[in-house]
Design a protein around this motif. Structure first.
Motif, mmCIF file in Angstrom:
data_model
loop_
_atom_site.group_PDB
_atom_site.id
_atom_site.type_symbol
_atom_site.label_atom_id
_atom_site.label_comp_id
_atom_site.label_asym_id
_atom_site.label_seq_id
_atom_site.Cartn_x
_atom_site.Cartn_y
_atom_site.Cartn_z
ATOM 1 N N ASN A 305 0.820 -1.218 0.000
ATOM 2 C CA ASN A 305 0.000 0.000 0.000
ATOM 3 C C ASN A 305 0.850 1.263 0.000
ATOM 4 O O ASN A 305 0.352 2.346 -0.322
ATOM 5 N N SER A 306 2.119 1.149 0.363
ATOM 6 C CA SER A 306 2.999 2.309 0.451
ATOM 7 C C SER A 306 3.658 2.601 -0.892
ATOM 8 O O SER A 306 4.471 1.809 -1.382
ATOM 9 N N THR A 307 3.344 3.745 -1.479
ATOM 10 C CA THR A 307 3.993 4.120 -2.741
ATOM 11 C C THR A 307 5.465 4.467 -2.515
ATOM 12 O O THR A 307 6.273 4.345 -3.443
ATOM 13 N N TYR A 308 5.817 4.889 -1.304
ATOM 14 C CA TYR A 308 7.231 5.135 -0.989
ATOM 15 C C TYR A 308 8.025 3.859 -1.249
ATOM 16 O O TYR A 308 9.125 3.902 -1.820
ATOM 17 N N ILE A 309 7.461 2.722 -0.852
ATOM 18 C CA ILE A 309 8.139 1.439 -1.025
ATOM 19 C C ILE A 309 8.027 0.943 -2.461
ATOM 20 O O ILE A 309 9.022 0.561 -3.086
#
Length: 353
Positions: A305-309
């Protein structure tokens, strides 16, 4: 066909009620660390979680009249993929499993609840011990410790089939690298419908995770075990639930770590970036298993869910193959649809031996 699907996890119990393909009720029961601290291990939570399932169905006004109850499979001996009727041998080996993870409760609760209903089937589907490794993947440098698999087989196979359907193809015709990113991280090379190599996501392989160690250097681990400072149980708990981000940053919650990064926490950024780095490195390793002939790389699980990742992962691995993101997991639907397919005779109901 009325189906109850039960998926116990480390910190939650997920319940789904289906009428054929239609989801008519979904509920995620969260378990706080304080609540679970009253139990010495996950297996002691059986009566507690069983009652929560019954209470939730009552609160949702769901009649207790199911044709089939399907539970998340436990950490049994290695078996082939598919749907299994829950028999006494399966229950006995689940109760006595070496790894006492919450997923073991799925079959126990399913069988117990189904036993109170006439003509109700109790099933499991694609448990985490599904083993399709090629022989060459089983060999490591120590014959005393051959490789075996514990992974997110249910969600990985469901996501792979979903991707294939979305692209008008068959899972059995594709080469895929599928990565489930959660509290544990499993990464597999799927070759024409079989996961021919996959890390053991529980016992110390692959990248470190929000709460697990991943691969560790052997000699320092031996020294730690013989230091006299820790019991065997403490070492196991540390490696399987107290390492990774938890050990470095004091939390296994990715959103919390991201907030710390936004506030300028350099250590939090370094640790999270290191986890991303290790995930990407293992994707590269799995590409060699498929001789570089990879149709797609799929990232799934809650951490996706994390776009950073996921943006960093895309940047590192998209040269190998196109990258697709399937955030979260839908293991309840996967359980239910496997059960429905089996009850309709579209796939075999296997016998656990």
């Amino acid at each position: 066909m009325k189906i109850l699907a039960i998926n116990p996890g480390s910190t939650s119990t997920k319940i789904g009620v289906f009428h054929d393909e239609e989801l008519v009720m979904h509920n995620t029961i969260r378990h706080t660390p304080e609540t679970l601290s009253h139990f010495s291990d996950a297996m002691e939570q059986f009566a507690y979680r069983r009652q929560l399932v019954i209470d939730t169905l009552s609160e949702e006004h769901i009649p207790f009249d199911f044709d089939v109850i399907v539970g998340r499979g436990g950490l049994l001996k290695p078996i082939e993929a598919g749907v299994y009727e829950i028999n006494e041998k399966l229950l006995s080996e689940t109760r006595n499993a070496v790894y006492r993870h919450a997923c073991n409760l799925g079959s126990l609760i399913a069988a117990d609840l189904a036993s109170s209903l006439p003509h109700c089937h109790a099933l499991i589907a694609d448990p985490g011990v599904v083993d399709e490794l090629e022989d060459i993947a089983r060999i490591n440098g120590c014959p005393l410790m051959p490789r075996f698999t514990i992974w997110h087989a249910l969600n990985q196979r469901a996501i792979a089939r979903r991707f294939a359907k979305e692209h008008n193809q068959h899972y059995e015709d594709l080469n895929l690298i599928v990565c489930h990113l959660g509290g544990g991280i499993s990464m597999a090379a799927h070759k024409k419908g079989r996961a021919i190599d996959v890390n053991n996501a529980l016992t110390g392989e692959g990248p470190f995770t929000p709460e697990r160690s991943g691969a560790l250097p052997a000699l320092p681990l031996v020294d730690l075990c013989f230091s006299g400072e820790y019991t065997r149980e403490q070492i196991i708990k540390y490696v399987t639930s107290g390492s990774g981000m938890m050990a470095h940053l004091g939390t296994n919650d990715v959103p919390t770590v991201l907030k710390r990064i936004e506030k300028g926490d350099k250590k939090a950024k370094l640790v999270l970036d290191a986890m991303i780095y290790q995930i990407a490195k293992d994707v590269g390793s799995l590409s060699t298993v498929l001789y570089g002939k990879v149709d797609a790389i799929l990232f799934t699980g809650g951490v996706a869910n994390s776009t950073y990742i996921t943006d960093q992962l895309k940047e590192r691995v998209s040269f190998i193959a196109p990258v697709y993101i399937y955030p979260g997991e839908d293991e309840l639907t996967a359980l239910a649809m496997n059960a429905l397919s089996a009850m309709r005779g579209e796939q075999e109901i296997k016998v656990y031996r």
